[in-house]
Structures are given as structure tokens and as C-alpha cells.
Design a protein around this motif. Sequence first.
Motif, PDB file in Angstrom:
ATOM      1  N   GLY A   1      -0.560  -5.714  12.919  1.00  0.00           N
ATOM      2  CA  GLY A   1      -0.696  -4.889  11.732  1.00  0.00           C
ATOM      3  C   GLY A   1      -2.091  -4.328  11.560  1.00  0.00           C
ATOM      4  N   TYR A   2      -2.415  -3.986  10.312  1.00  0.00           N
ATOM      5  CA  TYR A   2      -3.640  -3.242  10.006  1.00  0.00           C
ATOM      6  C   TYR A   2      -4.580  -3.990   9.062  1.00  0.00           C
ATOM      7  CZ  TYR A   2      -0.663   0.505  11.817  1.00  0.00           C
ATOM      8  OH  TYR A   2       0.166   1.275  12.594  1.00  0.00           O
ATOM      9  N   GLY A   3      -4.359  -5.274   8.890  1.00  0.00           N
ATOM     10  CA  GLY A   3      -5.217  -6.041   7.997  1.00  0.00           C
ATOM     11  C   GLY A   3      -4.483  -6.427   6.726  1.00  0.00           C
ATOM     12  N   GLY A   4      -4.946  -7.497   6.097  1.00  0.00           N
ATOM     13  CA  GLY A   4      -4.286  -8.027   4.913  1.00  0.00           C
ATOM     14  C   GLY A   4      -4.948  -7.643   3.605  1.00  0.00           C
TER      15      GLY A   4
ATOM     16  N   GLY B   1      -3.845   1.075   7.234  1.00  0.00           N
ATOM     17  CA  GLY B   1      -2.503   1.193   7.771  1.00  0.00           C
ATOM     18  C   GLY B   1      -1.788   2.454   7.334  1.00  0.00           C
ATOM     19  N   LEU B   2      -2.310   3.114   6.298  1.00  0.00           N
ATOM     20  CA  LEU B   2      -1.724   4.371   5.838  1.00  0.00           C
ATOM     21  C   LEU B   2      -2.196   5.510   6.732  1.00  0.00           C
ATOM     22  CD1 LEU B   2      -2.192   3.969   1.972  1.00  0.00           C
ATOM     23  CD2 LEU B   2      -0.112   3.562   3.316  1.00  0.00           C
ATOM     24  N   GLU B   3      -1.294   6.408   7.049  1.00  0.00           N
ATOM     25  CA  GLU B   3      -1.621   7.471   7.998  1.00  0.00           C
ATOM     26  C   GLU B   3      -2.690   8.413   7.476  1.00  0.00           C
ATOM     27  OE1 GLU B   3       1.869   9.434   9.371  1.00  0.00           O
ATOM     28  OE2 GLU B   3       2.677   7.644  10.374  1.00  0.00           O
ATOM     29  N   ASP B   4      -2.864   8.494   6.155  1.00  0.00           N
ATOM     30  CA  ASP B   4      -3.893   9.395   5.616  1.00  0.00           C
ATOM     31  C   ASP B   4      -5.267   8.740   5.548  1.00  0.00           C
ATOM     32  OD1 ASP B   4      -3.432   7.636   3.544  1.00  0.00           O
ATOM     33  OD2 ASP B   4      -3.162   9.177   2.002  1.00  0.00           O
TER      34      ASP B   4
ATOM     35  N   LEU C   1      -7.997   5.478  14.761  1.00  0.00           N
ATOM     36  CA  LEU C   1      -9.011   4.667  15.438  1.00  0.00           C
ATOM     37  C   LEU C   1      -8.592   3.199  15.461  1.00  0.00           C
ATOM     38  CD1 LEU C   1     -11.832   4.147  16.652  1.00  0.00           C
ATOM     39  CD2 LEU C   1     -12.709   4.026  14.303  1.00  0.00           C
ATOM     40  N   LEU C   2      -8.141   2.686  14.330  1.00  0.00           N
ATOM     41  CA  LEU C   2      -7.722   1.287  14.279  1.00  0.00           C
ATOM     42  C   LEU C   2      -6.549   1.039  15.217  1.00  0.00           C
ATOM     43  CD1 LEU C   2      -7.927  -1.540  13.129  1.00  0.00           C
ATOM     44  CD2 LEU C   2      -6.577  -0.807  11.172  1.00  0.00           C
ATOM     45  N   GLU C   3      -5.590   1.951  15.228  1.00  0.00           N
ATOM     46  CA  GLU C   3      -4.447   1.793  16.130  1.00  0.00           C
ATOM     47  C   GLU C   3      -4.896   1.732  17.589  1.00  0.00           C
ATOM     48  OE1 GLU C   3      -1.280   4.652  15.503  1.00  0.00           O
ATOM     49  OE2 GLU C   3      -0.171   3.028  14.514  1.00  0.00           O
ATOM     50  N   SER C   4      -5.910   2.501  17.937  1.00  0.00           N
ATOM     51  CA  SER C   4      -6.371   2.550  19.327  1.00  0.00           C
ATOM     52  C   SER C   4      -7.079   1.268  19.749  1.00  0.00           C
ATOM     53  CB  SER C   4      -7.304   3.749  19.537  1.00  0.00           C
ATOM     54  OG  SER C   4      -8.568   3.536  18.913  1.00  0.00           O
TER      55      SER C   4
ATOM     56  N   ALA D   1       0.838  -1.202   0.000  1.00  0.00           N
ATOM     57  CA  ALA D   1       0.000   0.000   0.000  1.00  0.00           C
ATOM     58  C   ALA D   1       0.871   1.251   0.000  1.00  0.00           C
ATOM     59  CB  ALA D   1      -0.919  -0.003   1.218  1.00  0.00           C
ATOM     60  N   THR D   2       1.932   1.253   0.787  1.00  0.00           N
ATOM     61  CA  THR D   2       2.837   2.403   0.853  1.00  0.00           C
ATOM     62  C   THR D   2       3.505   2.645  -0.497  1.00  0.00           C
ATOM     63  OG1 THR D   2       3.245   1.958   3.202  1.00  0.00           O
ATOM     64  CG2 THR D   2       4.830   3.370   2.062  1.00  0.00           C
ATOM     65  N   ARG D   3       3.973   1.576  -1.131  1.00  0.00           N
ATOM     66  CA  ARG D   3       4.652   1.708  -2.418  1.00  0.00           C
ATOM     67  C   ARG D   3       3.683   2.088  -3.533  1.00  0.00           C
ATOM     68  NH1 ARG D   3       8.906  -3.448  -2.519  1.00  0.00           N
ATOM     69  NH2 ARG D   3      10.071  -2.869  -0.633  1.00  0.00           N
ATOM     70  N   MET D   4       2.477   1.518  -3.508  1.00  0.00           N
ATOM     71  CA  MET D   4       1.485   1.866  -4.527  1.00  0.00           C
ATOM     72  C   MET D   4       1.127   3.343  -4.462  1.00  0.00           C
ATOM     73  SD  MET D   4      -1.113  -1.399  -4.316  1.00  0.00           S
ATOM     74  CE  MET D   4      -0.559  -3.065  -4.662  1.00  0.00           C
TER      75      MET D   4
END
Length: 456
Positions: free
Chosen positions: A355-358, A336-339, A345-348, A322-325
Motif C-alpha cells: 500500500g501507500y502508508g497508514g 495513495g490518491l492519484e491526485d 513516484l511512490l508507486e515506482s 482517504a478516497t471516501r473523505m
Amino acid sequence: MADAAFNSDAVNMSSKKRSGSSDDQWDQFSSAKKHQVMNKTSTPHAEDPAAALANARHEFGEHGGVNMSIEASATFTVMEPETMRRMFSGELGPDRDFFIYSRHFNPTVLNLGRLMAALEGTEAAYCTASGMAAISSVLLQLCSSGGHMVASRTLYGGTHALLTHFLPRACNITTTFVDIRDHEMVRREIVGGRTKVLYFESVSNPTLTVANVPELCRIAHEKGVTVVVDNTFSPMVLSPARLGADVVVHSISKYISGGADIIAGAVCGPASLVNSMMDLHQGSLMLLGPTMNPKVAFELSERLPHLGLRMKEHCRRALVYATRMKKLGLKVVYPGLEDHPDHALLESMANKNYGYGGILCVDMETEEKANRLMNHLQNSTQFGLMAVSLGYYETLMSCSGSSTSSEMNAEEKELAGISPGLVRMSIGYNGSLEQKWSQFEKALSRMQDSSLPKKI
């Protein structure tokens, strides 16, 4: 009889115990639950789901095997004629090693249910023939004719069709759909004394909206409404019951299976609810009969111990891709992307280190562009496969609007935020990360080259 099946304090009164049985053989309460103190306003328990699974009792085989035996019998014998009457009256049940018929309770399926309860931090669980069987059965148990539910606008297409078309027609159960992020709207649409269920997905299919589980539970519980959460997209990552949800449902066909070879589901929740669903006279699971095959339950119980390892790798690769795309200029949706609007909310809420999901989405804006991208990714570079479902070791891709959300009409898709060109990718872990990324880049390059005007 069903009530005894989940009673961890039941006294062993039977001499019918099979060889190797222990007094607590059918204790549906996981050891994780015994250490968990949770009410609807408390903070989530910090226990790691993998640790909870490891704390659950290990079921040994009939002859001391490290793996449990498969109880493949459809029906079960009794030693004395009077016993059968006592079983059907509810006096004797699976907690004392008395079984009637495998559509009701089966020892192997009960064991998988115990593991699912440990995973989700609930009192009990029972497993079904599919995810839709789990969803429909629990909703039919909680809602009677004339009942009302409030649900998220963004749901798996099959669930949306169940709530929009089937339940109103067949059962006179209606649903009001809401923006699950708009808590005032949720509060407004819950009608005290009439609304029975608030239903949503922890991470929505396919838009990856993250639900504020603790706040939504607080709103629902203030009005006496049961909260049912579909956690199919985020096992291990999120634990809705530990965040306050009453019931958690799964399509075990996805991440928990991991092999794209099994159809199965699970209902995780209070023992009283699970028992009521198995009741001989009123139980939705018992009477509708979406029974799990014990051979399937055995296979799934062997896969649960490494679910945590698989989820971590699915999630790790999804974040990297996701980061590279995004850096390549693609319109990427991934919590998982900060934007992403729900990142904090997910982090909390998330269990740490998973992680943040696959799953990530790439919005190509039009179905034509989405199809061209997927065609190159599968047929030119072997990055992934064009197929529905998720949780497989290969990357699976589909254009949601014309596939898994096709049950929704154009207006419903727009309200749900599903773009015509939204490509849902369930990121696999086959091959090396860099190998698969190179395949993605090559496919994107070929797609871009093919869109350029040809020179004469």
C-alpha cells in the motif's frame, strides 16, 4: 573490539562459548544481505521485507525455547583474568560471544539489530532507547564540530529542533534546509568537502511529501555526502537502503512496536558505521549511552514478524478512508490518491502489496475547525483518539501545527507546507472498517450541524 562484532567471517577462537551457541551466533550480516547486490547506482532489489525477516536466523532460547532468552545482565563475567584485557583492547568481542557491559553490546539487543538490518536490507543495525537517540547519535557520529548538513524543510518537530537549535549551539554543526522536491536546490546547497550529510524523511511528517530516494542519493553521492533517511512513516512500504540510502533510522516506538507502549529507535546501515558508533573511545552510542533495555528488545523482536500484516491493514484502511473523505469534499492529503503529486513516484519505489502508508491528513484550514473535528471524532463517536504518535491499533489524531510540529515557527511551518488546520491521522485497524467509517461520518455530520445557526 567493536569491529569484530559485525564481522560475519570471524573465526571462532574462543572456548568460552555458552551452551547452545553456534559459531556464527553474533553474525550481524543478515542472510538477506548476502543475496543482495547493491551499489549506489543500481536498481533496487526486489526482495520483500517480510521475506528478508523470515530469512534472518531465528534465535532460540537457552533451553530450546522457540523464543530467545532475555540476557538481562548489565555486566558479564570472564573465565580468565587475561580475557578482560583482550576484550578491552578489541581483540575479543561479541562475534565470539565475549561481552563487557550492556551499554556497549548486549546479546538480546544485538538480535533485534540483526532483525532490523534484515528488514531494511543493511549490513548491520543497532537499537537505541528512542528514535531521537538514533537520529542524534548517527548525526553526531557522521558530523564533527564545524560540520554542515543539508536537510528537508519538512521534518518531525523534534528533529527540526535538533538541527536548528541544539546542534549549532552545542556542537557547532549547522544545517541548510531545502525543499526536498527541488533537486536543483538540494544540489546547490550541498557544499563539496564541507557538507557531510543529506537528511530527509522517506515520507515527511506531517505533510506526506514523498522523497525521490534514488535521485537524492545520486546527487549526494556524486559529492561524497552520506544519505540518512528516516523511514518511521513507511516501514515495509519503502526500503530506502535498497534504493541507495546509506543509513536508515527509525522510531521503533511507532509502527514496529504497534502498541504505543514502548519508546525505542534503531540505526540501520554499514557495519563500519554501526561499529564506529559502539567504539569504546569515539562511539556516539557507546559514550552518550542511549542504551536499549534488553527486555524491550525482546518484546520488539516478538512484534516484528507480524509487522507486515499490520502495515497492510493500516494502509488498506487509509486508502479507503482517504478516497471516501475526498468524495465528501474534504481536503485530503494521502499519497495513495492519484491526485497526490508524489503518487507515481511512490508507486515506482514502493515494495509491492503493502500500500501507500497508514497515515492521511485532512486539512481543515484553521486550528479551530481542526479541533472541533477531532473533538467530535473522539468524544462523540469514538472514531479515534486525540494523541500524538502513530502505528497504534486505534486511530490517533493530532493537529500537527500545534503539536508535533510546534517546535517550528510560523515561517518555518509555512515553508514546510504545514497548514494551521492540518489534522494528521494515523489510521488504526481496531473494529471493522465500515464500523469506523460510520463513526467518522456521524462525527462530520454533527460538526456540520453544530456550525449551522440555531433556529429561534
